[in-house]
Design a protein around this motif. Sequence first.
Motif, short mmCIF file in Angstrom:
data_model
loop_
_atom_site.label_atom_id
_atom_site.label_comp_id
_atom_site.label_asym_id
_atom_site.label_seq_id
_atom_site.Cartn_x
_atom_site.Cartn_y
_atom_site.Cartn_z
N UNK A 125 0.84 -1.20 0.00
CA UNK A 125 0.00 0.00 0.00
C UNK A 125 0.88 1.26 0.00
N UNK A 126 0.46 2.24 -0.82
CA UNK A 126 1.15 3.52 -0.83
C UNK A 126 0.70 4.38 0.35
N UNK A 127 1.43 5.49 0.56
CA UNK A 127 1.13 6.29 1.75
C UNK A 127 -0.18 7.05 1.66
N UNK A 128 -0.79 7.08 0.47
CA UNK A 128 -2.08 7.78 0.37
C UNK A 128 -3.15 7.08 1.21
N UNK A 129 -2.93 5.79 1.55
CA UNK A 129 -3.91 5.06 2.35
C UNK A 129 -3.80 5.36 3.84
N UNK A 130 -2.72 6.02 4.27
CA UNK A 130 -2.48 6.20 5.70
C UNK A 130 -2.73 7.64 6.17
N UNK A 131 -3.32 8.45 5.31
CA UNK A 131 -3.66 9.83 5.70
C UNK A 131 -4.82 9.81 6.68
N UNK A 132 -4.71 10.62 7.72
CA UNK A 132 -5.79 10.72 8.70
C UNK A 132 -5.84 12.15 9.24
N UNK A 133 -6.82 12.41 10.08
CA UNK A 133 -6.97 13.76 10.62
C UNK A 133 -5.81 14.13 11.53
N UNK A 134 -5.14 13.14 12.09
CA UNK A 134 -4.01 13.42 12.98
C UNK A 134 -2.66 13.18 12.30
N UNK A 135 -2.68 12.66 11.12
CA UNK A 135 -1.44 12.44 10.38
C UNK A 135 -1.70 12.76 8.92
N UNK A 136 -1.52 14.04 8.58
CA UNK A 136 -1.83 14.50 7.22
C UNK A 136 -0.69 14.25 6.25
N UNK A 137 0.47 13.92 6.76
CA UNK A 137 1.63 13.68 5.88
C UNK A 137 2.31 12.37 6.27
N UNK A 138 1.61 11.26 6.11
CA UNK A 138 2.19 9.98 6.54
C UNK A 138 3.40 9.59 5.69
N UNK A 139 4.42 9.18 6.35
CA UNK A 139 5.59 8.66 5.64
C UNK A 139 5.66 7.15 5.86
N UNK A 140 4.57 6.53 5.52
CA UNK A 140 4.45 5.09 5.73
C UNK A 140 3.89 4.43 4.46
N UNK A 141 4.50 3.36 4.06
CA UNK A 141 4.00 2.52 2.97
C UNK A 141 4.36 1.09 3.33
N UNK A 142 3.69 0.14 2.73
CA UNK A 142 3.97 -1.26 3.06
C UNK A 142 4.66 -1.95 1.89
N UNK A 143 5.54 -2.88 2.20
CA UNK A 143 6.20 -3.63 1.12
C UNK A 143 5.24 -4.62 0.49
N UNK A 144 5.58 -5.06 -0.71
CA UNK A 144 4.76 -6.08 -1.36
C UNK A 144 4.90 -7.42 -0.69
N UNK A 145 3.86 -8.22 -0.78
CA UNK A 145 3.89 -9.55 -0.19
C UNK A 145 4.74 -10.51 -1.03
N UNK A 146 5.24 -11.55 -0.39
CA UNK A 146 6.04 -12.54 -1.08
C UNK A 146 5.14 -13.53 -1.84
N UNK A 147 5.59 -13.91 -3.03
CA UNK A 147 4.87 -14.94 -3.77
C UNK A 147 5.14 -16.31 -3.19
N UNK A 148 4.19 -17.20 -3.38
CA UNK A 148 4.34 -18.56 -2.87
C UNK A 148 5.41 -19.34 -3.65
#
Length: 354
Positions: A125-148
Amino acid sequence: MKLVDEAEITVTAGNGGNGCIGFRREKFIPLGGPDGGDGGAGGDVWLQADENLNTLVDFRHQTKFKAQRGENGMGRQMYGKAGEDTVITVPVGTVVHNVDTDEIIGDLTTHGQRLLVAKGGQGGLGNMHFKSSVNRSPRKATPGGEGETRTLRLELKLLADVGLLGFPNAGKSTFIRAVSAATPKVADYPFTTLYPNLGVVSVEPGRSFVIADIPGLIEGAADGAGLGSLFLRHVQRTRLLLHLVDIAPMDYEGSAVSPVEQVRAIERELRKYDPDMLEKPRWLVLNKADLMFEDEAREAAEKIVNELGWTQPWYLVSALGREGTWPIMLAVQAFFDRLRADELEARAEADAGG
């Protein structure tokens, strides 16, 4: 009698792409906010049944398969491209086992049937998913999952396409060693072969067929003598017979049996067991040419063919020296290619007529 062809492969699905940390930066929008996009999903690995394949021989050369990784996300809410799937074609009738758990994953029984064997990782997930009223500039993103990743055992229960006929010690086991990777026991006494030996002949990737060394038949086989009707039943299911004959008279139970007598004796057993078997394509292979001078062997072969009144293809070979064996395999492959083309044409005409 069904024989088993096996192969073991490792499949790895693609990893998902990483999510992006990005921010909008436009001239008149000083507080643009996060706009990092998601990573793309990793590609899956599929098995697909193909009726044009009849062995697993190609997996001796390639045993590892990997799907494409998903692309990373980008700024401006741009999602990464998903990885391409990898599709592995296998023969119809392939049973798929998970080696680690010893469970059956699936059974591919019809042409075109697909089986998912390794799932690609999800995109991060990109950081656009982690914006909130208390964190308007999130510097958080998640890595991709591993393939089986899975190790699979492919098992194909099949019937031989080609059956080798002939008296004991006619050289069938030596012949199958010469044209395939099979290693049947070879010795100078009757009934060396107690069970059919399966060999896979690969002309080129995607073009192969199965050949079976049938234990030596003797007179009375149709009535159960020797190794008898058990193996006649097996020969009955093949699509082409190669009749191996020692070019010189051979000793059998204290008597010299001429090549012509060898052929006639086997024909009597086939006729007694099932007359339709004599209508099956049957090519004559005159073996052990290395025991004579070349001109002498050719003269003896032509004499045998003339005495038999043989009208189907015939070949002169030395299985021990692997001389003349490969041209037969190329001719056999061409024979099956023609059969397959005729079957496809007949099916197309039937579909058009229906």
